[in-house]
Design a protein around this motif. Structure first.
Motif, PDB file in Angstrom:
ATOM      1  N   PRO A  64       0.825  -1.214   0.000  1.00  0.00           N
ATOM      2  CA  PRO A  64       0.000   0.000   0.000  1.00  0.00           C
ATOM      3  C   PRO A  64       0.857   1.262   0.000  1.00  0.00           C
ATOM      4  N   ASP A  68      -3.018   5.902   0.139  1.00  0.00           N
ATOM      5  CA  ASP A  68      -4.189   5.058  -0.070  1.00  0.00           C
ATOM      6  C   ASP A  68      -5.211   5.249   1.035  1.00  0.00           C
ATOM      7  N   ALA A  73      -6.016   0.183   2.033  1.00  0.00           N
ATOM      8  CA  ALA A  73      -4.690  -0.243   2.475  1.00  0.00           C
ATOM      9  C   ALA A  73      -4.777  -1.479   3.364  1.00  0.00           C
TER      10      ALA A  73
END
Length: 642
Positions: A64, A68, A73
C-alpha cells in the motif's frame, strides 16, 4: 468490528486469472525503490505454475501507498499476508530448512528512517507538569552511557518504582475490593501518569531503557509502563504510532510474552510469538482470525525495518500478590513474520524473535541455576567451588552457603556466626524508657498497646511487608501475650528468603539472594558483638571492623513515600527517637548481613526495630527490601560512604 478476511482462492483459479492479465511489478512512485527478486529460471512469467517467487512478486506489487484509503490499504495488507502464507506452503522442504536460520539484515533502502539520538547526559526525563503529558514525537536510542549516567538513570527508575509501590499500597489498604477498574496497581499507574511521573514520556526510546537491567523483575504490568519498559498496561505489544514515525508506519518496541496463545513457542533465545486478537479471555485457542492492525502491524513493520524489540516474559509465581511476575529478558530481533492457519484453524500472525548476542544471561537460566543450587543444598550436595554448605551451622532457618569462584579466600569461615546480637546490661543505672507488653491473645490490631506506640497506622501489611519506613518500629516483645504469628512480630520469625555469601571481582565478598524477594519484605538482621557507644569505645572504630548504625543514611524515608503525587501530603508524626547509642563489633562474631556491599543506588535499606520493653538506645538493625529483587541478584545497601 472488522469482518474476517476471505480465504485465498484455489491455485488453479489464480493461475487462470493471472494468465489473462499479465502483471509487471513496479515500485511505488512515492516510496523507496524495493529490490526485485527474479522469478525461477525456466518458467515463463505468471503462466506455468504458482511459485514462491511469484507470490513474493505479487506481495511487493500489493504494497500500500501512504496516500491510499485506510480501508483499501487494510485489504492490500491482508492480501499480502495471504500471499506470504501461500509462498511458505509452496516453498520446498530444503528451502524451509534454510529459512530456519535468521535472515540477513534488511536492505538499506528498505529500512525505517528513525530520528535517533542520545539523551542528554545526566538529564532527567521526568515531566513536571500536573496535567497528563502526551506521548512525545521524539524517538531516541540510548547508547554508550557512562557510569555516572547509568547510576543517574538507575536512581530515577528506583525512585519511580518506590512511588508506584507506595501508591499501590495506599490504594490497596484504602479500598481492598477487587475488580479490573478498581485494581490498586492500575490506579497507582494512572495517578503517576496524571502527575507526570512516568519515565521517558518526553521521548520514545528504541532499544534498552536506561536504568533498567536485564533480569529486573516486576509484579505488575502497570509498573512496566511507569519505568518506560512497555507502553500499555493491558496490551501485549507496545508500539510507536504511525503518526510519530517518519515513514508513516507504526513500529513495535516491546512485547510481553506470557505463553497465553496456543501457537506460542519459547526456547529462551528463540521465541515464536503469536499476535494479539482473536482469542477470548482466559482461553488458549482462537475463536476468530487475527488481523494485521495496531500492534500486529507494528510488529510486522519491526520485522521489515530490523528494529529491535524489548521482550518481557510473564511467569506464574504463587508468591506474587497477583500470582505472576514479569521479567525483562533483553533485546530481540524479529526474523520472520507469517500469517496463516494456526493450531486452532484460525488465521494468526506469528513472529519469530531471536535474542541479540552480548547481553546478560536470561532470567530463566539464572532462576533455574538458583533452583538447582537450593536443591543441592537441601540434598547436602556441595557444588564445585563452594567452601561451605551452611555458614550459620544450622543457626538460621535455612542454609547460608558460601561460594568462591575467584580465589582461595576462606575468611568467612574464620568468624563465629551469630543470628541476633545480645545486648548487654548497663553496669551504671541509666534511666531507660520501658514498655509493658500487650495482652492480645490472638493477634494485634488497632487497639494493641504496641501498635498504638508506633502511631501513623499499622506497621506491616497482612503479607508481612513494611507499610512505611519510620524512625523506629515498635514490635511486640517477650512480655506480650500475642503468638509468634502476630503481624507485629515479622522480624522475629527469622530469615524467610535464602541468601548466599559469594566472592566477586568487583565487591570482594557479597551477598546475593536465591529467592525472589518481594519489595518491603524483611531480609535479615545485622548482628555482632554489641559495644555501647561511649567515650571509651569511640576510639575503637579504626579498622572497619565496627558497624556504626548512626552512619546509615535515612533511606527508610523513601519507603512508602507517595509525596511526589501529592506535594501537600504530610507524613505521620512519629514518636521522637533519639537514635542508637551502640556499635556492632564484627571482628569476631558476625552474620550474613556483614557481607552486604555498599551502593549509592541500593536495593535494601536499614530499619531500626525495638521489641517490647527493650532499651530504645540499642535497637535492632533490620534489613528490608527496597524493590523486587530477583534470584541471583546481589544485595546492596547505602553505608553512607562518599
Amino acid at each position: 468490528m472488522a469482518s474476517a478476511p476471505p480465504p485465498p482462492p484455489p491455485a488453479s483459479q489464480v493461475m487462470q486469472l493471472l494468465s489473462q492479465f499479465p502483471i509487471t511489478p513496479k515500485p511505488d512512485p512515492d516510496g523507496p525503490i524495493l529490490p526485485q527478486t527474479p522469478l525461477a529460471a525456466g518458467h515463463s512469467p505468471l503462466m506455468h505454475a504458482l511459485t514462491p517467487e511469484l507470490c513474493n512478486a505479487l506481495q511487493r506489487e500489493l504494497a500500500p501507498s501512504p496516500d491510499d484509503d485506510p480501508a483499501f490499504a487494510y485489504c492490500l495488507r491482508q492480501s499480502q499476508l495471504h500471499l506470504q502464507a501461500l509462498a511458505a506452503n509452496l516453498r520446498p522442504a530444503a528451502a524451509a530448512a534454510a529459512a530456519a536460520a535468521p535472515p540477513p539484515p534488511p536492505a538499506q533502502s528498505h529500512q525505517l528512517q528513525l530520528r535517533l539520538s542520545e539523551p542528554t547526559a545526566g538529564g532527567s526525563t521526568l515531566s513536571s507538569g500536573k496535567k497528563r503529558a502526551r506521548p512525545a514525537s521524539e524517538m531516541v536510542r540510548a547508547t554508550n552511557l557512562s557510569l555516572p549516567d547509568h547510576l543517574h538513570y538507575r536512581a530515577l527508575v528506583r525512585r519511580a518504582r518506590l512511588t508506584f509501590e507506595a501508591l499501590r499500597g495506599i490504594y490497596q489498604r484504602r479500598e481492598p475490593s477487587v475488580g479490573v477498574r478498581n485494581r490498586s496497581d492500575l490506579r497507582a499507574a494512572s495517578r503517576m501518569l496524571d502527575c507526570g511521573l512516568w519515565l521517558h514520556r518526553d521521548v520514545r526510546i528504541v532499544g534498552n531503557i536506561p536504568g533498567v537491567l536485564v533480569g529486573d523483575a516486576f509484579y505488575y504490568r502497570a509498573e512496566l509502563c511507569v519505568v518506560g519498559l512497555h507502553t500499555a498496561p493491558q496490551a501485549g505489544i507496545g508500539y510507536i504510532p504511525a503518526s510519530l514515525v517518519s515513514g508513516g508506519h507504526p513500529v513495535a518496541t516491546s512485547i510481553v510474552s506470557s505463553g497465553g496463545y496456543l501457537d506460542d513457542e519459547d526456547t529462551g533465545d528463540v521465541l515464536v510469538y503469536t499476535g494479539s486478537g482473536g482469542r477470548q479471555r482466559n482461553r488458549l485457542d482462537h475463536h476468530s482470525d487475527q488481523t494485521l492492525q495496531r500492534g500486529n502491524l507494528a510488529l510486522h513493520n519491526s520485522y521489515l525495518y530490523g528494529v529491535e524489540v524489548r521482550v518481557i516474559r510473564g511467569h506464574a509465581w504463587d508468591a506474587s500478590p497477583n500470582r505472576k511476575v514479569y521479567v525483562y529478558d533483553g533485546l530481540y530481533r524479529v526474523v520472520t513474520s507469517t500469517f496463516g492457519p494456526g493450531k486452532s484453524g484460525r488465521d494468526v500472525c506469528k513472529f519469530k524473535l531471536v535474542r541479540l548476542p552480548g547481553q546478560d544471561d536470561l532470567a530463566s537460566k539464572t532462576w533455574q541455576a538458583a533452583k538447582e543450587l537450593k536443591d543441592a543444598m537441601d540434598s547436602r550436595i556441595r557444588p564445585p567451588r563452594y567452601i561451605s554448605l551452611d555458614l550459620s551451622k544450622g543457626k538460621e532457618l535455612s542454609r547460608v552457603p558460601v561460594c568462591n569462584k575467584v580465589d582461595d579466600d576462606r575468611s568467612p569461615l574464620d568468624f563465629e556466626y551469630t543470628v541476633s546480637p545480645e545486648f548487654p546490661v548497663r553496669s551504671v543505672p541509666v534511666p531507660v524508657k520501658r514498655q509493658r507488653g500487650c495482652h492480645c491473645a490472638m493477634g494485634c490490631g488497632s487497639r494493641c498497646r504496641c501498635e498504638r506506640r508506633n502511631r501513623g497506622g499499622p506497621v506491616y501489611n497482612e503479607d508481612g511487608t513494611l507499610v512505611m519506613g519510620r524512625p523506629v518500629v515498635y514490635e511486640c516483645g517477650a512480655l506480650c501475650g500475642c503468638p509468634m504469628t502476630c503481624v507485629n512480630r515479622v522480624t522475629q520469625r527469622g530469615m524467610k528468603y535464602r541468601l548466599e555469601v559469594f566472592r566477586s571481582m568487583e565487591t570482594g565478598w557479597g551477598v546475593r539472594t536465591l529467592d525472589l524477594i518481594q519489595p518491603g519484605a524483611f531480609v535479615c538482621e545485622y548482628s555482632g558483638y554489641v559495644v555501647v557507644d561511649d567515650q571509651s569505645s569511640s576510639a575503637l572504630v579504626v579498622d572497619g571492623s565496627f558497624i556504626d548504625p548512626k552512619r546509615f543514611p535515612e533511606r527508610w524515608r523513601e519507603w512508602g513515600d507517595a509525596s511526589a503525587t501529592e506535594p501537600n501530603i504530610q507524613r505521620p508524626r512519629f514518636p521522637e527517637f533519639p537514635g542508637p547509642c551502640h556499635l556492632l563489633d564484627v571482628s569476631r562474631k558476625r552474620n550474613v548481613a556483614s557481607y552486604i556491599s555498599h551502593s549509592c543506588t541500593p536495593n535494601v535499606f536499614l530499619q531500626f526495630v525495638v521489641r517490647g520493653n527493650e532499651d530504645e538506645s540499642c535497637p535492632h538493625l533490620m534489613v528490608f527490601a527496597m524493590e523486587t529483587i530477583p534470584p541471583m541478584r546481589e544485595l546492596s545497601i547505602d553505608y553512607g560512604m562518599s
